[in-house]
Write a protein that holds these residues in place. Structure first.
Motif, PDB file in Angstrom:
ATOM      1  N   THR A   1       0.837  -1.193   0.000  1.00  0.00           N
ATOM      2  CA  THR A   1       0.000   0.000   0.000  1.00  0.00           C
ATOM      3  C   THR A   1       0.879   1.253   0.000  1.00  0.00           C
ATOM      4  OG1 THR A   1      -1.734  -1.156   1.244  1.00  0.00           O
ATOM      5  CG2 THR A   1      -1.794   1.256   1.244  1.00  0.00           C
ATOM      6  N   GLU A   2       0.541   2.207  -0.831  1.00  0.00           N
ATOM      7  CA  GLU A   2       1.323   3.439  -0.873  1.00  0.00           C
ATOM      8  C   GLU A   2       1.201   4.183   0.453  1.00  0.00           C
ATOM      9  OE1 GLU A   2       1.684   7.636  -3.392  1.00  0.00           O
ATOM     10  OE2 GLU A   2       0.105   6.183  -3.877  1.00  0.00           O
ATOM     11  N   ALA A   3       2.339   4.567   0.999  1.00  0.00           N
ATOM     12  CA  ALA A   3       2.345   5.347   2.234  1.00  0.00           C
ATOM     13  C   ALA A   3       1.989   6.787   1.933  1.00  0.00           C
ATOM     14  CB  ALA A   3       3.714   5.265   2.903  1.00  0.00           C
ATOM     15  N   LYS A   4       0.959   7.285   2.611  1.00  0.00           N
ATOM     16  CA  LYS A   4       0.535   8.674   2.438  1.00  0.00           C
ATOM     17  C   LYS A   4       0.373   9.322   3.810  1.00  0.00           C
ATOM     18  CE  LYS A   4      -1.943   7.849  -1.917  1.00  0.00           C
ATOM     19  NZ  LYS A   4      -3.263   7.923  -2.599  1.00  0.00           N
ATOM     20  N   PRO A   5       1.491   9.551   4.498  1.00  0.00           N
ATOM     21  CA  PRO A   5       1.400  10.094   5.855  1.00  0.00           C
ATOM     22  C   PRO A   5       0.762  11.473   5.881  1.00  0.00           C
ATOM     23  CG  PRO A   5       3.667  10.160   5.058  1.00  0.00           C
ATOM     24  CD  PRO A   5       2.884   9.375   4.052  1.00  0.00           C
ATOM     25  N   THR A   6      -0.063  11.699   6.888  1.00  0.00           N
ATOM     26  CA  THR A   6      -0.751  12.983   6.997  1.00  0.00           C
ATOM     27  C   THR A   6      -0.115  13.911   8.020  1.00  0.00           C
ATOM     28  OG1 THR A   6      -2.285  11.957   8.560  1.00  0.00           O
ATOM     29  CG2 THR A   6      -2.966  12.036   6.265  1.00  0.00           C
ATOM     30  N   SER A   7       0.564  13.367   9.018  1.00  0.00           N
ATOM     31  CA  SER A   7       1.186  14.220  10.039  1.00  0.00           C
ATOM     32  C   SER A   7       2.653  14.454   9.703  1.00  0.00           C
ATOM     33  CB  SER A   7       1.091  13.558  11.416  1.00  0.00           C
ATOM     34  OG  SER A   7       1.938  12.421  11.484  1.00  0.00           O
ATOM     35  N   ALA A   8       3.184  15.571  10.185  1.00  0.00           N
ATOM     36  CA  ALA A   8       4.605  15.871   9.964  1.00  0.00           C
ATOM     37  C   ALA A   8       5.476  14.781  10.564  1.00  0.00           C
ATOM     38  CB  ALA A   8       4.952  17.231  10.583  1.00  0.00           C
ATOM     39  N   ARG A   9       5.080  14.276  11.727  1.00  0.00           N
ATOM     40  CA  ARG A   9       5.850  13.224  12.395  1.00  0.00           C
ATOM     41  C   ARG A   9       5.968  11.976  11.512  1.00  0.00           C
ATOM     42  NH1 ARG A   9       2.450  12.522  15.628  1.00  0.00           N
ATOM     43  NH2 ARG A   9       1.603  10.518  14.996  1.00  0.00           N
ATOM     44  N   SER A  10       4.857  11.576  10.897  1.00  0.00           N
ATOM     45  CA  SER A  10       4.872  10.383  10.048  1.00  0.00           C
ATOM     46  C   SER A  10       5.614  10.635   8.738  1.00  0.00           C
ATOM     47  CB  SER A  10       3.449   9.908   9.780  1.00  0.00           C
ATOM     48  OG  SER A  10       2.843   9.436  10.966  1.00  0.00           O
ATOM     49  N   ARG A  11       5.528  11.840   8.215  1.00  0.00           N
ATOM     50  CA  ARG A  11       6.299  12.152   7.002  1.00  0.00           C
ATOM     51  C   ARG A  11       7.796  12.073   7.288  1.00  0.00           C
ATOM     52  NH1 ARG A  11       2.020  15.934   6.344  1.00  0.00           N
ATOM     53  NH2 ARG A  11       3.230  17.619   7.307  1.00  0.00           N
ATOM     54  N   GLU A  12       8.201  12.564   8.438  1.00  0.00           N
ATOM     55  CA  GLU A  12       9.610  12.482   8.824  1.00  0.00           C
ATOM     56  C   GLU A  12      10.035  11.035   9.007  1.00  0.00           C
ATOM     57  OE1 GLU A  12       9.348  14.830  12.313  1.00  0.00           O
ATOM     58  OE2 GLU A  12       9.159  16.723  11.221  1.00  0.00           O
ATOM     59  N   ARG A  13       9.142  10.220   9.574  1.00  0.00           N
ATOM     60  CA  ARG A  13       9.447   8.802   9.783  1.00  0.00           C
ATOM     61  C   ARG A  13       9.622   8.091   8.437  1.00  0.00           C
ATOM     62  NH1 ARG A  13      11.094   5.972  14.219  1.00  0.00           N
ATOM     63  NH2 ARG A  13       9.391   6.689  15.525  1.00  0.00           N
ATOM     64  N   LEU A  14       8.755   8.382   7.480  1.00  0.00           N
ATOM     65  CA  LEU A  14       8.868   7.764   6.159  1.00  0.00           C
ATOM     66  C   LEU A  14      10.180   8.147   5.488  1.00  0.00           C
ATOM     67  CD1 LEU A  14       7.333   5.999   4.093  1.00  0.00           C
ATOM     68  CD2 LEU A  14       6.414   8.120   3.119  1.00  0.00           C
ATOM     69  N   ALA A  15      10.584   9.395   5.654  1.00  0.00           N
ATOM     70  CA  ALA A  15      11.869   9.834   5.090  1.00  0.00           C
ATOM     71  C   ALA A  15      13.024   9.086   5.738  1.00  0.00           C
ATOM     72  CB  ALA A  15      12.032  11.339   5.279  1.00  0.00           C
ATOM     73  N   ALA A  16      12.943   8.853   7.043  1.00  0.00           N
ATOM     74  CA  ALA A  16      13.992   8.108   7.735  1.00  0.00           C
ATOM     75  C   ALA A  16      14.049   6.662   7.243  1.00  0.00           C
ATOM     76  CB  ALA A  16      13.761   8.154   9.241  1.00  0.00           C
ATOM     77  N   GLU A  17      12.884   6.049   7.020  1.00  0.00           N
ATOM     78  CA  GLU A  17      12.866   4.700   6.449  1.00  0.00           C
ATOM     79  C   GLU A  17      13.669   4.659   5.149  1.00  0.00           C
ATOM     80  OE1 GLU A  17       8.353   3.174   7.760  1.00  0.00           O
ATOM     81  OE2 GLU A  17       8.965   3.259   5.661  1.00  0.00           O
ATOM     82  N   ALA A  18      13.415   5.633   4.282  1.00  0.00           N
ATOM     83  CA  ALA A  18      14.081   5.665   2.984  1.00  0.00           C
ATOM     84  C   ALA A  18      15.591   5.830   3.136  1.00  0.00           C
ATOM     85  CB  ALA A  18      13.509   6.793   2.130  1.00  0.00           C
ATOM     86  N   GLU A  19      15.996   6.635   4.105  1.00  0.00           N
ATOM     87  CA  GLU A  19      17.429   6.839   4.329  1.00  0.00           C
ATOM     88  C   GLU A  19      18.118   5.564   4.775  1.00  0.00           C
ATOM     89  OE1 GLU A  19      19.010  10.585   6.101  1.00  0.00           O
ATOM     90  OE2 GLU A  19      16.906  10.901   6.629  1.00  0.00           O
ATOM     91  N   TRP A  20      17.491   4.823   5.697  1.00  0.00           N
ATOM     92  CA  TRP A  20      18.085   3.566   6.159  1.00  0.00           C
ATOM     93  C   TRP A  20      18.117   2.535   5.041  1.00  0.00           C
ATOM     94  CZ3 TRP A  20      21.161   2.850  10.038  1.00  0.00           C
ATOM     95  CH2 TRP A  20      21.106   3.710  11.137  1.00  0.00           C
ATOM     96  N   ALA A  21      17.045   2.466   4.251  1.00  0.00           N
ATOM     97  CA  ALA A  21      17.028   1.521   3.137  1.00  0.00           C
ATOM     98  C   ALA A  21      18.124   1.854   2.131  1.00  0.00           C
ATOM     99  CB  ALA A  21      15.662   1.541   2.468  1.00  0.00           C
ATOM    100  N   ALA A  22      18.327   3.144   1.870  1.00  0.00           N
ATOM    101  CA  ALA A  22      19.363   3.557   0.925  1.00  0.00           C
ATOM    102  C   ALA A  22      20.753   3.208   1.449  1.00  0.00           C
ATOM    103  CB  ALA A  22      19.249   5.055   0.649  1.00  0.00           C
ATOM    104  N   LEU A  23      20.971   3.396   2.746  1.00  0.00           N
ATOM    105  CA  LEU A  23      22.263   3.022   3.326  1.00  0.00           C
ATOM    106  C   LEU A  23      22.509   1.528   3.156  1.00  0.00           C
ATOM    107  CD1 LEU A  23      23.930   4.197   6.576  1.00  0.00           C
ATOM    108  CD2 LEU A  23      23.657   1.752   6.199  1.00  0.00           C
ATOM    109  N   GLY A  24      21.467   0.727   3.400  1.00  0.00           N
ATOM    110  CA  GLY A  24      21.620  -0.711   3.243  1.00  0.00           C
ATOM    111  C   GLY A  24      21.976  -1.092   1.819  1.00  0.00           C
TER     112      GLY A  24
END
Length: 295
Positions: free
Chosen positions: A123-146
């Motif tokens: 399911t496409e992630a569509k965060p509505t809160s700033a906190r969740s948008r920041e969390r999604l960005a962090a997910e992407a950063e860790w995945a990219a590092l891996g």
């Protein structure tokens, strides 16, 4: 010697270390205060070492621990400026010679409001809160590092966490439980013991990708409160409407209630082989009461 490093030795990470830490020869975890570090080190019998991380200072002790780590558990939340662990230690993780597996604890909140529909990892992630948008960005950063480093990165999206000292039993016993009614509202939950299982499986299998860590039964929020009261043999608190409760809620609590979704956990079971010990809140609350850890 196998080494686990836990950036953020909080509620979920501590339960994982308690249940599965013996699989490692050395466990290093971070806390924010010297007092907390001293207390943990005094109680660790030499197997667990607590170091201080204030979210911005790259100490030599922590750099050495990352360099020695075979596995890493990341549970420090992001902030407006990004992920504090990557911001401070991204180069250390990129160069860690022994690192084989990273587990990043995220949240199902990244899916946003789905109107009560079922969601899974596709399911496409569509965060509505700033906190969740920041969390999604962090997910992407860790995945990219891996990907850059050739290290397995498992992103565990957690539902609402409960467990010893942090459950509907605790709220009812304290007398501050509220049975709030909002038609159509449901939440998934997850027992901290099942989170520990998921972390263990992700590390053992060197899993990569996103995994929802949630129970089998998204239910209205008042149900666990009523069941906890039944288990304790006390009357449940009266029902109140969401409109009545909302003015007294924090901004964070309101953001949870403004989103509704049902979370599937099939991938967790299929690819990580996790069999939930507590598939619904009923099994979880009964176990907590029987263990004497409800209140």
């Amino acid at each position: 010697m196998s080494t686990l490093i836990c950036l953020g030795l909080g509620y979920s990470a501590e339960h994982f270390v308690k249940d599965f830490g013996k699989k490692f020869d050395r466990v290093v975890g971070t806390v924010r205060s010297a007092e907390r570090a001293a207390a943990l080190n005094a109680d660790s019998a030499g197997r667990r070492e607590a170091l201080i991380f204030d979210g911005k200072t790259a100490t030599d002790d922590l750099r050495r621990a990352i360099a020695a780590a075979d596995a890493a558990l990341i549970s420090i939340p992001q902030d407006a400026a990004g992920d504090p662990v990557l911001r401070t230690f991204g180069d250390a993780f990129a160069q860690a010679p022994h690192l084989r597996a990273i587990v990043y604890l995220s949240t199902v909140g990244v899916y946003g409001d789905c109107g009560g529909e079922w969601v899974d990892e596709a399911t496409e992630a569509k965060p509505t809160s700033a906190r969740s948008r920041e969390r999604l960005a962090a997910e992407a950063e860790w995945a990219a590092l891996g990907t850059r480093r050739g290290v397995a990165v498992a992103i565990l999206r957690l539902a609402g966490i409960y467990g010893p000292g942090r459950s509907a039993l605790t709220q009812v016993e304290r007398g501050d439980a509220r049975r709030i009614v909002k038609p159509g509202q449901v939440f998934n939950r997850i027992h901290v013991g099942d989170i520990a299982q998921a972390i263990d499986a992700a590390i053992a299998r060197r899993a990569s990708g996103i995994f929802n860590v949630a129970d089998d039964a998204p239910t209205p929020p008042g149900e666990p409160i009523a069941f906890a009261a039944e288990l304790l043999g006390v009357p449940p608190p009266p029902e109140i409407t969401f409109a009545q409760a909302a003015p007294t809620m924090s901004e964070l609590a309101l953001s949870f209630w403004q989103e509704c979704r049902r979370v599937r956990n099939d991938k967790l079971k299929r690819e990580l082989g996790v069999r939930l010990r507590y598939p619904t809140y009923r099994e979880g609350l009964r176990a907590l009461l029987n263990a004497g850890s409800g209140p």
